[in-house]
Design a protein around this motif. Structure first.
Motif, short mmCIF file in Angstrom:
data_model
loop_
_atom_site.label_atom_id
_atom_site.label_comp_id
_atom_site.label_asym_id
_atom_site.label_seq_id
_atom_site.Cartn_x
_atom_site.Cartn_y
_atom_site.Cartn_z
N GLY A 1 0.81 -1.21 0.00
CA GLY A 1 0.00 0.00 0.00
C GLY A 1 0.84 1.26 0.00
O GLY A 1 0.57 2.22 -0.73
N MET B 1 3.90 1.51 -1.10
CA MET B 1 4.58 1.59 -2.41
C MET B 1 3.68 2.23 -3.46
O MET B 1 4.09 3.13 -4.20
CB MET B 1 4.97 0.19 -2.85
CG MET B 1 5.69 0.13 -4.18
SD MET B 1 5.81 -1.56 -4.80
CE MET B 1 7.01 -2.28 -3.70
N GLN B 2 2.43 1.80 -3.51
CA GLN B 2 1.53 2.32 -4.54
C GLN B 2 1.09 3.74 -4.23
O GLN B 2 0.98 4.57 -5.14
CB GLN B 2 0.31 1.40 -4.69
CG GLN B 2 0.66 0.11 -5.41
CD GLN B 2 -0.54 -0.82 -5.51
OE1 GLN B 2 -1.41 -0.64 -6.32
NE2 GLN B 2 -0.56 -1.84 -4.66
N ARG C 1 2.82 5.99 -2.78
CA ARG C 1 3.94 6.85 -3.13
C ARG C 1 4.08 6.99 -4.64
O ARG C 1 4.31 8.09 -5.16
CB ARG C 1 5.23 6.26 -2.55
CG ARG C 1 6.39 7.20 -2.61
CD ARG C 1 7.44 6.80 -1.62
NE ARG C 1 8.48 6.03 -2.26
CZ ARG C 1 9.69 6.54 -2.54
NH1 ARG C 1 9.96 7.78 -2.25
NH2 ARG C 1 10.60 5.80 -3.11
N THR C 2 3.94 5.89 -5.34
CA THR C 2 4.12 5.94 -6.80
C THR C 2 3.02 6.76 -7.46
O THR C 2 3.28 7.52 -8.38
CB THR C 2 4.15 4.52 -7.36
OG1 THR C 2 5.17 3.77 -6.69
CG2 THR C 2 4.44 4.53 -8.85
N HIS C 3 1.78 6.60 -6.98
CA HIS C 3 0.68 7.35 -7.57
C HIS C 3 0.50 8.73 -6.93
O HIS C 3 -0.34 9.49 -7.37
CB HIS C 3 -0.64 6.56 -7.42
CG HIS C 3 -0.74 5.38 -8.32
ND1 HIS C 3 -0.48 4.09 -7.92
CD2 HIS C 3 -1.07 5.26 -9.64
CE1 HIS C 3 -0.67 3.25 -8.93
NE2 HIS C 3 -1.02 3.94 -9.98
N ARG C 4 1.26 9.00 -5.88
CA ARG C 4 1.10 10.25 -5.13
C ARG C 4 -0.35 10.43 -4.71
O ARG C 4 -0.96 11.49 -4.94
CB ARG C 4 1.56 11.46 -5.98
CG ARG C 4 3.04 11.55 -6.20
CD ARG C 4 3.78 12.01 -4.96
NE ARG C 4 5.01 11.22 -4.80
CZ ARG C 4 6.20 11.55 -5.31
NH1 ARG C 4 6.33 12.65 -5.99
NH2 ARG C 4 7.25 10.79 -5.12
N PHE D 1 -4.63 4.90 -2.53
CA PHE D 1 -4.13 3.55 -2.83
C PHE D 1 -3.79 2.82 -1.54
O PHE D 1 -3.97 1.60 -1.44
CB PHE D 1 -2.92 3.63 -3.77
CG PHE D 1 -3.30 3.95 -5.19
CD1 PHE D 1 -3.38 2.95 -6.14
CD2 PHE D 1 -3.61 5.25 -5.57
CE1 PHE D 1 -3.74 3.23 -7.45
CE2 PHE D 1 -3.97 5.54 -6.87
CZ PHE D 1 -4.05 4.53 -7.81
#
Lengths: 199, 199
Positions: B162, B164-165, B167-170, B174
């Motif tokens: 959670g 990781m996603q 952070r990646t999607h800002r 997520f």
DNA sequence: TTCTTGATTGAATGGTCAATCAAAGAAGGG
DNA sequence: CCCTTCTTTGATTGACCATTCAATCAAGAA
């Protein structure tokens, strides 16, 4: 094979093996037997090589990842676990050093260029969309009120977390336990539908 | 505060903000106002600073992470979600750039020294053990045959995936979706116990 | 043949990095 | 006061790194 593609393939493998920062341009050059000028003729910078790699992965998810994992499997829910099983295979084949290329880059790059970040996100979205399509295809085997996009993201969550722990502990069992917990969750969802149908 | 501790604290923050490879020894020195000789007097190499940081995190999980998250919360299952809520807070406070320090390092370091790898694993184990203790304290609210160690690992899996996603999607959503899926799983486990009790 | 274009060569540049080391300072015991 | 031990200073080293660029090459168009 043209020079540009050779560079992308070599960089993809090196970024996966060593990470972005630990892969030097010289590494890419020695693997491709090219000179620095050739690389900089096609790519303005090392980061643009990364961008090309991420676009390549995003566009190739169907043929490179899903198609092999789903060969001979039609049941939509089994397809989800077949995809997870293909990750299990990669973990075992790499002696538990396997890391998801996208997940590793997502955590390695702490202040990524916006374009890089968007491509990482797009790779995650492509993966989750493929799972969501399976969940939709599963129709009324799953509760009708279920948020299938959220569950698809959760499958990705479980995969990434499982891969991370398996790699850190050097033990597939950590991945297996994550998958079996996910399987139990799916079974409880399916049984919930059946119980309500009986009532 | 002694020099050694100053170095560990500064390095911990920098490794968390920028990652291990992107943090230079000079970064640590400028933040601590020390000279290189002082650092190398206490640590043989940069990697030994990392080892000290990982030992510090491993030994401080109770006071630094669990105690603040669990203040005023006694219910063992709510403690699990309170810990996840404290991660949510860190994600929001960092504008969705938060990354778990252990998870980020685990994926950044592709060929870690055995000692480093073991300390990363020990940090994961410490976290999961704390969750497992909650699950055991939950007693017969959960199925008696449930593998509580596996479920504890799954909570860590969901948190890492959670984070990781998000952070990646800002986008915290997520993370929230991962937690709500986990919550639904816990509820189905608790309801399964109640249904069996009624039967 | 001559011109043009894209591709390739590989040495050179400027910068950053981890790590070293000899010298100096501080603190305390005798 | 000296001697010892621990700590700090900061310039220096040598390796490596991404990137540049003038020169060369190959091949098709005019």
């Amino acid at each position: 094979m043209d020079t540009r593609t050779k560079i992308i393939l070599a960089a993809m493998e090196l970024f996966w093996l060593k990470g972005y920062n630990s892969t030097s341009v010289a590494d890419i050059l020695s693997r491709t037997q090219l000179n620095s000028g050739s690389l900089y003729h096609f790519f303005p910078s090392k980061q643009d090589v990364l961008i090309a790699v991420l676009e390549f992965l995003r566009d190739g998810i169907g043929e490179m990842l899903l198609a092999p994992a789903w060969a001979g499997i039609d049941d939509p829910i089994e397809r989800i676990f077949a995809l997870l099983a293909s990750y299990r295979r990669m973990i075992v084949e790499s002696d538990c050093t396997y890391g998801c290329p996208i997940g590793s880059l997502a955590l390695e790059l702490h202040e990524p260029d916006p374009k890089v970040r968007e491509l990482l996100a797009a790779n995650f979205t492509g993966w989750a969309n493929a799972i969501e399509a399976c969940l939709i295809a599963a129709g009324n085997r799953l509760p009708c009120g279920l948020d299938r996009a959220a569950l698809a993201q959760f499958v990705l969550t479980a995969m990434e977390g499982g891969v991370m722990q398996a790699r850190t502990h050097r033990d597939v069992a950590f991945f297996d336990r994550a998958v079996s917990m996910l399987r139990a969750y799916f079974e409880s969802l399916e049984q919930g539908v059946q119980a309500r149908a009986r009532a």
